[in-house]
Design a protein around this motif. Structure first.
Motif, PDB file in Angstrom:
ATOM      1  N   ASP A   1     -13.044 -10.191  -1.340  1.00  0.00           N
ATOM      2  CA  ASP A   1     -12.567 -11.086  -2.402  1.00  0.00           C
ATOM      3  C   ASP A   1     -11.050 -11.219  -2.331  1.00  0.00           C
ATOM      4  O   ASP A   1     -10.492 -12.308  -2.515  1.00  0.00           O
ATOM      5  N   ALA A   2     -10.376 -10.086  -2.072  1.00  0.00           N
ATOM      6  CA  ALA A   2      -8.921 -10.123  -1.958  1.00  0.00           C
ATOM      7  C   ALA A   2      -8.487 -10.918  -0.735  1.00  0.00           C
ATOM      8  O   ALA A   2      -7.509 -11.685  -0.784  1.00  0.00           O
ATOM      9  N   LEU A   3      -9.205 -10.762   0.387  1.00  0.00           N
ATOM     10  CA  LEU A   3      -8.875 -11.518   1.591  1.00  0.00           C
ATOM     11  C   LEU A   3      -9.044 -13.023   1.363  1.00  0.00           C
ATOM     12  O   LEU A   3      -8.297 -13.831   1.920  1.00  0.00           O
TER      13      LEU A   3
ATOM     14  N   ASN B   1       0.813  -1.210   0.000  1.00  0.00           N
ATOM     15  CA  ASN B   1       0.000   0.000   0.000  1.00  0.00           C
ATOM     16  C   ASN B   1       0.849   1.262   0.000  1.00  0.00           C
ATOM     17  O   ASN B   1       0.359   2.347   0.299  1.00  0.00           O
TER      18      ASN B   1
ATOM     19  N   SER C   1     -14.950  -6.189  -2.884  1.00  0.00           N
ATOM     20  CA  SER C   1     -13.634  -6.405  -3.490  1.00  0.00           C
ATOM     21  C   SER C   1     -12.583  -6.672  -2.424  1.00  0.00           C
ATOM     22  O   SER C   1     -11.666  -7.478  -2.626  1.00  0.00           O
ATOM     23  N   ILE C   2     -12.689  -5.983  -1.285  1.00  0.00           N
ATOM     24  CA  ILE C   2     -11.741  -6.209  -0.192  1.00  0.00           C
ATOM     25  C   ILE C   2     -11.847  -7.636   0.311  1.00  0.00           C
ATOM     26  O   ILE C   2     -10.848  -8.317   0.526  1.00  0.00           O
TER      27      ILE C   2
ATOM     28  N   THR D   1      -8.314 -14.715  -1.178  1.00  0.00           N
ATOM     29  CA  THR D   1      -7.143 -15.298  -1.825  1.00  0.00           C
ATOM     30  C   THR D   1      -6.024 -15.563  -0.826  1.00  0.00           C
ATOM     31  O   THR D   1      -5.081 -16.291  -1.132  1.00  0.00           O
ATOM     32  N   ARG D   2      -6.109 -14.972   0.373  1.00  0.00           N
ATOM     33  CA  ARG D   2      -5.101 -15.188   1.411  1.00  0.00           C
ATOM     34  C   ARG D   2      -5.512 -16.279   2.397  1.00  0.00           C
ATOM     35  O   ARG D   2      -4.792 -16.551   3.352  1.00  0.00           O
TER      36      ARG D   2
END
Length: 221
Positions: free
Chosen positions: A183-185, A165, A180-181, A187-188
């Motif tokens: 969705d990104a989490l 960031n 979207s946040i 992937t982790r």
């Protein structure tokens, strides 16, 4: 229009004549008139990249060579190449000879194997960085140049630090949709540790006035 058609048709012509993904764009001249039309030159997307993208659209990631369908991982292959070359010193010498001869692509190919086989080999990393320097200096594309020079800096340990960031304002982060946040989490999510986890989780975000329900099961979020 003509340049796009040229890229498309040259790609399929060469592919239909047996060229693989990494062969299809090698040595192909620019479309007629492109040298004079500077707004169409490869300052970002290059002819090489664009032909490979066109190839992938029709034929996928595999280049059609059976040996490349499921190759061994890079580290394993690298150790095999080092042994085949007669040891790290001989492979380093071959890479340095390619550098001296100005054959920077071949130097990078050789030295990359050596670095993958032994990431602590300072001489190999320095030589590979020099090959990347030259490839970067010769690149018209800003993307190519940046990748080469950034890789050289990483090999030398002089790359610039910073988190993912870095330089992004609070307003930028706040502008990202909540979905979207999450969705990104997702992937982790650690599927190995969480493969037996099953349930629903509720998140209340008072600053956004939102509620988010997450269901976890089957190793996914």
């Amino acid at each position: 229009r003509n340049i796009y058609r040229y890229i498309h048709d040259r790609t399929l012509n060469r592919a239909n004549n047996g060229a693989t993904l990494h062969e299809v764009a090698d040595g192909v001249a620019e479309a007629p008139g492109q040298e004079q039309a500077f707004d169409t030159r490869g300052y970002y997307g290059t002819l090489n990249h664009n032909m490979k993208a066109t190839y992938q659209r029709y034929f996928g990631w595999w280049d059609g060579v059976p040996a490349n369908f499921n190759p061994v991982p890079p580290e394993t292959a690298a150790k095999g190449y080092v042994a085949l070359a007669g040891g790290p010193d001989k492979l380093l010498s071959a890479g340095q000879a390619a550098l001296a001869a100005g054959d920077y692509r071949w130097a990078a190919e050789l030295l990359n194997h050596l670095v993958f086989a032994d990431p602590a080999n300072a001489a190999a990393k320095g030589a590979l960085a020099s090959a990347y320097d030259q490839l970067g200096y010769q690149a018209e594309s800003g993307a190519w140049r940046n990748y080469y020079l950034a890789a050289a800096a990483t090999l030398r340990g002089t790359e610039r630090g910073g988190g993912v960031n870095n330089g992004q304002s609070r307003a930028y982060i706040e502008g990202i949709p909540t979905a979207s946040i999450f969705d990104a989490l997702a992937t982790r999510f650690d599927a190995t540790r969480g493969r037996k986890l099953k349930g629903q989780f509720q998140f209340i975000l008072p600053d956004r006035g939102e509620r988010v329900a997450i269901e976890v099961g089957g190793g996914v979020e």
